[in-house]
Scaffold this motif. Structure first.
Motif, short mmCIF file in Angstrom:
data_model
loop_
_atom_site.label_atom_id
_atom_site.label_comp_id
_atom_site.label_asym_id
_atom_site.label_seq_id
_atom_site.Cartn_x
_atom_site.Cartn_y
_atom_site.Cartn_z
N ILE A 195 0.85 -1.20 0.00
CA ILE A 195 0.00 0.00 0.00
C ILE A 195 0.89 1.25 0.00
CG2 ILE A 195 -1.71 1.30 1.36
CD1 ILE A 195 -2.87 -1.41 2.19
N GLU A 196 1.94 1.19 0.80
CA GLU A 196 2.86 2.34 0.86
C GLU A 196 3.48 2.60 -0.53
OE1 GLU A 196 6.23 1.68 3.39
OE2 GLU A 196 6.42 3.82 3.80
N PHE A 197 3.86 1.52 -1.21
CA PHE A 197 4.47 1.65 -2.53
C PHE A 197 3.46 2.23 -3.53
CE2 PHE A 197 6.46 0.57 -6.46
CZ PHE A 197 7.82 0.53 -6.19
N LEU A 198 2.22 1.68 -3.47
CA LEU A 198 1.18 2.16 -4.39
C LEU A 198 0.90 3.64 -4.16
CD1 LEU A 198 -0.83 1.36 -6.60
CD2 LEU A 198 -2.46 0.74 -4.81
N GLN A 199 0.89 4.04 -2.90
CA GLN A 199 0.67 5.48 -2.59
C GLN A 199 1.76 6.34 -3.22
OE1 GLN A 199 0.43 5.93 1.65
NE2 GLN A 199 -1.78 5.60 1.69
N ALA A 200 3.01 5.86 -3.08
CA ALA A 200 4.14 6.61 -3.67
C ALA A 200 3.97 6.68 -5.18
CB ALA A 200 5.46 5.95 -3.28
N PHE A 201 3.52 5.58 -5.80
CA PHE A 201 3.33 5.55 -7.25
C PHE A 201 2.24 6.54 -7.67
CE2 PHE A 201 0.86 4.01 -10.89
CZ PHE A 201 1.84 4.00 -11.87
N LEU A 202 1.13 6.53 -6.92
CA LEU A 202 0.01 7.41 -7.30
C LEU A 202 0.41 8.87 -7.17
CD1 LEU A 202 -2.93 5.42 -5.68
CD2 LEU A 202 -2.36 5.59 -8.12
N LYS A 203 1.28 9.15 -6.21
CA LYS A 203 1.75 10.54 -6.00
C LYS A 203 2.69 10.96 -7.13
CE LYS A 203 4.60 11.28 -2.55
NZ LYS A 203 5.17 11.12 -1.22
N ASN A 204 3.51 10.00 -7.60
CA ASN A 204 4.57 10.33 -8.54
C ASN A 204 4.86 9.17 -9.49
OD1 ASN A 204 6.36 12.28 -9.34
ND2 ASN A 204 6.94 12.70 -7.20
N PRO A 205 3.94 8.85 -10.40
CA PRO A 205 4.09 7.64 -11.21
C PRO A 205 5.39 7.57 -12.00
CG PRO A 205 2.18 8.96 -11.92
CD PRO A 205 2.70 9.59 -10.68
N GLY A 206 5.80 8.68 -12.58
CA GLY A 206 7.01 8.67 -13.42
C GLY A 206 8.26 8.36 -12.63
N LYS A 207 8.30 8.86 -11.41
CA LYS A 207 9.52 8.67 -10.61
C LYS A 207 9.55 7.31 -9.95
CE LYS A 207 10.74 13.43 -9.97
NZ LYS A 207 10.10 14.63 -9.49
N VAL A 208 8.39 6.76 -9.64
CA VAL A 208 8.37 5.45 -8.96
C VAL A 208 8.43 4.32 -10.00
CG1 VAL A 208 7.04 3.93 -7.43
CG2 VAL A 208 7.29 6.36 -6.90
N GLY A 209 7.69 4.47 -11.09
CA GLY A 209 7.91 3.60 -12.25
C GLY A 209 7.34 2.19 -12.16
N SER A 210 6.68 1.85 -11.07
CA SER A 210 6.09 0.51 -10.93
C SER A 210 5.00 0.61 -9.88
CB SER A 210 7.19 -0.46 -10.48
OG SER A 210 6.62 -1.65 -9.98
#
Ligand SMILES: C[S@@+](CC[C@H](N)C(=O)[O-])C[C@H]1O[C@@H](n2cnc3c(N)ncnc32)[C@H](O)[C@@H]1O
Length: 193
Positions: free
Chosen positions: A5-20
């Motif tokens: 969930i923490e990873f998904l939150q980071a992705f939703l905040k910044n998809p290009g930088k998280v990348g997965s």
């Protein structure tokens, strides 16, 4: 908080930088650290620590506080990484500034770079700057390992990274496809030692 969930939150905040949308699987993490023996003369530099999916395996083989340096851009992830890995040196920063972060860190000579940055979705100029930073460590004798997702393997930025490394350091050692990762991925390793 649950790691996914923490990873998904980071992705939703910044998809290009998280990348997965999910952290690396244990199978990919283990492949990323295969044959790595951290010491103060062969310290590990982890770029793009995320939620620590690879760090938790590195933690088991890092024996002191000058044999590991992690760099992660996302402030919230770093806050939680510091809680979960209090003995690991994790810095909030941009991989574009790797050499200056390293110089201030007090960590030993870098012998391994474990790179989890999403070059495919980073802006071109950011990717290029990071590759130049990586090159500085490679010139000193170092092993560089990254992963590329199978579906993005022929994206221009993935090809560009491989060409950059190939031109300087020769043919990569590519792992078999790690199918127990979402999405499936290869690891790629270049070494100048
Ligand atoms: C694909 S995730 C990998 C996370 C983790 N290592 C894993 O394997 O599950 C990429 C990570 O790189 C971080 N990142 C992206 N650009 C960065 C940069 N310029 N400097 C440092 N970290 C960056 C993102 O915030 C994200 O946590």
């Amino acid at each position: 908080m649950n790691e996914n969930i923490e990873f998904l939150q980071a992705f939703l905040k910044n998809p290009g930088k998280v990348g997965s949308i999910t952290p690396s699987s244990p199978e990919l993490a283990q492949k990323m650290i295969e044959r790595i023996k951290p010491s103060k003369d062969n310290a590990v530099l982890e770029l793009g620590v995320g939620t620590g999916a690879i760090t938790k395996f590195l933690q088991e083989i890092v024996t002191d506080d000058i044999s590991y340096l992690g760099i992660e851009l996302d402030r919230d992830l770093v806050r939680s990484l510091r809680r979960n890995f209090p003995d690991m040196c994790i810095v909030r920063g941009n991989a574009c500034d790797t050499s200056s972060i390293y110089q201030r860190s007090g960590v030993g000579k870098i012998g391994y770079i474990i790179c989890c940055l999403p070059f495919v979705s980073l802006p071109n100029e950011v990717g290029e700057q990071i590759l130049l930073e990586i090159d500085k460590f490679m010139q000193q004798g170092c092993t560089f390992r990254t992963f590329q997702y199978a579906h993005g393997y022929y994206f221009p930025s993935a090809i560009k990274l491989r060409a950059f490394m190939h031109d300087r350091f020769g043919k990569a050692k590519r792992s078999p496809l790690i199918v127990k990762n979402v999405p499936p991925a290869y690891t790629l390793t270049w070494s100048t030692v």
